[in-house]
Design an enzyme around this catalytic site. Structure first.
Site, PDB file in Angstrom:
ATOM      1  N   GLU A 137       7.091 -26.529  13.681  1.00  0.00           N
ATOM      2  CA  GLU A 137       6.325 -27.570  12.968  1.00  0.00           C
ATOM      3  C   GLU A 137       7.064 -27.993  11.689  1.00  0.00           C
ATOM      4  OE1 GLU A 137       2.755 -25.007  13.610  1.00  0.00           O
ATOM      5  OE2 GLU A 137       1.730 -26.930  13.621  1.00  0.00           O
ATOM      6  N   GLU A 173       1.650 -20.477  19.832  1.00  0.00           N
ATOM      7  CA  GLU A 173       0.358 -20.118  19.225  1.00  0.00           C
ATOM      8  C   GLU A 173      -0.736 -19.899  20.268  1.00  0.00           C
ATOM      9  OE1 GLU A 173       2.345 -22.519  18.166  1.00  0.00           O
ATOM     10  OE2 GLU A 173       2.214 -22.837  15.998  1.00  0.00           O
TER      11      GLU A 173
END
Ligand code: A1D88
Length: 486
Positions: A145, A167
């Site tokens: 990210e 995740e």
């Protein structure tokens, strides 16, 4: 992500020299241990290196130092661009610090961490000067990210370089802007694929998908080892790209192919998007039987961003991230991850003597198999047999094993050949005097075993490991050897 202290307003100006800086924006002198930088010409090279850890994570100290460094760099008018790189071999950033998330006691606390991360990456995205993420090794979760918020991404083709958002495997979602940036960058279907599977994406695939702009070949060993040379080369190339972006010889926008244009057009039609949400949700429900909340929350976040706008999307992302972190499913999956990490550790501790050179007696199926997994770890292996035919078969088996990986693109042909160069096939015992360990993998015939062990005894004084010991122990091989048979 997360707990960041960006200094707002004007900053005291620190003239930046050509050495790493260890001063914060305040007058207090703080030694930085996680992030350092150096200005090369007009490019600030920011290096990440969590001390005492095999990987870099977005931990609290890392975030604080990164924020300080970015503020210094942005305040320095002489710096025209930035390269963000890791000094750690094999890891760019492995994501947010899982222990930091686990230490939170409420969903609100985790949501606040997510929002700090979102804010930080928004600043990175809106940076007044271009930031090039130079990626070697794992670039996962919050690490990806971070890279996605940078203006340009260069990745090595090393087999250690993988990008992804794992995740979901921790019962979480990409909570630092990932659910919002990924669909825009790679399109809706690919973004769902990446986020819902959590799978690792190799650099060449990442380039095809549009996750990275450029690829760099890894270097082999020279005066320094391969990892060090590759990172140095990557940095050099990334600095070149950073300068190129500033002088406009390198465009920041990627030219889209016809397929990409068609896909963008289709995604602009609300009906098409609704069909995709429906299909993806149905598939998730089929596969999870509704038992895992994270994949459904990922779909919700993407949908919110695309249908209601960025603000709603980011809010949905941070709130869902907080909620998910408190679920029993996430806690169980994090426990599973920690169990896997524990299983990777050698329960016998660090070996007394490192094995760098190994000899294997017998190039049959077992001997060649042992050779394959050992050269793969960079150990020099002598594979000895008594007949050329058997030896060739064994060497061929090892080669085919690596070549299958080349075909699957999990390694390059260069990596196959470099690894194969650690293997020496031979019919005699030359070089045995230098090996650290001998593994006996000859036929299950006691007289042959006796013979080869005697022959080894004459040339080597090292440890012999018998691969079939559990089976042959009852036969009680007499141990006339003056050295241990493990
Ligand atoms: C919004 C954003 C959220 C997130 O980013 S959540 C986190 C998402 N990231 C991940 O799930 C990645 C988890 N890590 C891994 O998959 C693997 O690790 C790697 C592929 C990065 C490296 O694998 P290998 O080289 O085999 O190392 P190892 O033994 O798994 O880990 C070495 C040490 O690093 C710690 N570690 C790795 N990643 C994290 C992390 N993200 N947060 C905290 N610790 C991490 C481990 O626990 C262990 O620690 P010890 O040496 O003390 O046993």
């Amino acid at each position: 992500m997360f707990t960041l202290w960006f200094v707002t307003g004007s900053l005291p100006f620190f003239p930046i020299g050509h050495a790493s800086r260890n001063f914060t924006v305040s007058s207090a002198v703080l030694v930085r241990s996680h992030v350092s930088y150096e200005v090369k010409d007009d490019v600030a090279v920011i290096r990440i290196n969590n001390p005492d850890s095999k990987v870099n994570t977005l931990s609290i100290p890392m975030q604080r130092e990164m924020a300080e460094v970015m503020n210094e760099v942005w305040a320095n008018g002489a710096v025209k661009s930035v390269v963000l790189i890791s000094s750690k071999p094999g890891c760019f950033i492995a994501g947010a610090d899982i222990n930091m998330i686990q230490a939170c006691r409420s969903a609100e606390e985790v949501t606040a961490l997510s929002q700090e991360g979102q804010k930080m990456f928004e600043k990175i995205e809106k940076s007044p000067i271009p930031i090039v993420a130079a990626i070697n090794g794992s670039c996962l979760g919050g690490g990806l990210e971070f890279a996605l918020a940078c203006q340009y991404r260069v990745a090595t083709k090393s087999r250690k370089t993988v990008l992804g958002t794992p995740e979901v495997m921790l019962g979480l979602l990409p909570g630092a802007g990932g659910t919002q940036r990924l669909p825009k960058m790679v399109g809706l279907p690919s973004a769902f694929d990446v986020m819902l599977t959590g799978r690792n994406i190799r650099a060449d695939k990442a380039k095809k998908m549009g996750l990275v702009h450029q690829l760099v070949d890894p270097l082999g060993p020279g005066l320094k080892d391969s990892d060090v040379r590759t990172v140095e080369y990557l940095e050099e190339v990334a600095v070149g790209f950073a300068k190129g972006i500033v002088n406009k010889s390198i465009p920041l926008t990627k030219r889209k192919g016809i397929m990409q244009k068609l896909q963008d057009y289709a995604m602009g039609i609300p009906f098409v998007r609704q069909q995709i949400y429906k299909t993806v949700t149905k598939r998730v429900m089929n596969q999870t039987k509704g038992l895992y909340p994270a994949p459904l929350k990922i779909i919700e976040c993407v949908k919110a961003g695309l249908e209601k706008g960025s603000e709603a999307g980011y809010l949905e992302e941070s709130q869902n991230f907080g909620k998910l972190a408190m679920t029993p499913e996430s806690k169980a999956l994090v426990g599973l991850y920690q169990g896997q990490v524990a299983c990777k550790k050698n329960r016998f501790g660090t070996p007394e003597r490192e094995v760098k050179n190994l000899a294997i007696l017998g190039a049959g199926l077992m001997g060649a198999g042992i050779a394959q997994v050992t050269v793969d770890k960079g150990v020099n292996v002598i594979l000895k047999d008594t007949a050329t035919e058997g030896l060739s078969r064994g060497q061929d088996q090892v080669y085919k094993g690596f070549n299958a990986k080349v075909k699957k693109k999990s390694i390059t042909s260069f990596e196959r050949d470099t690894t194969m160069s650690c293997l020496t096939g031979q019919l005699d015992y030359s070089g045995f005097e230098r090996v650290d360990m001998v593994i006996e993998a000859v036929f299950e015939d006691l007289s042959i075993k006796h013979k080869v062990l005697k022959e080894v005894e004459a040339v080597s004084r090292t440890h012999v490991y018998d691969q079939s010991l559990p089976q042959i122990r009852p036969l009680k091989i007499p141990l006339p050897l003056p050295w241990p048979l493990a």
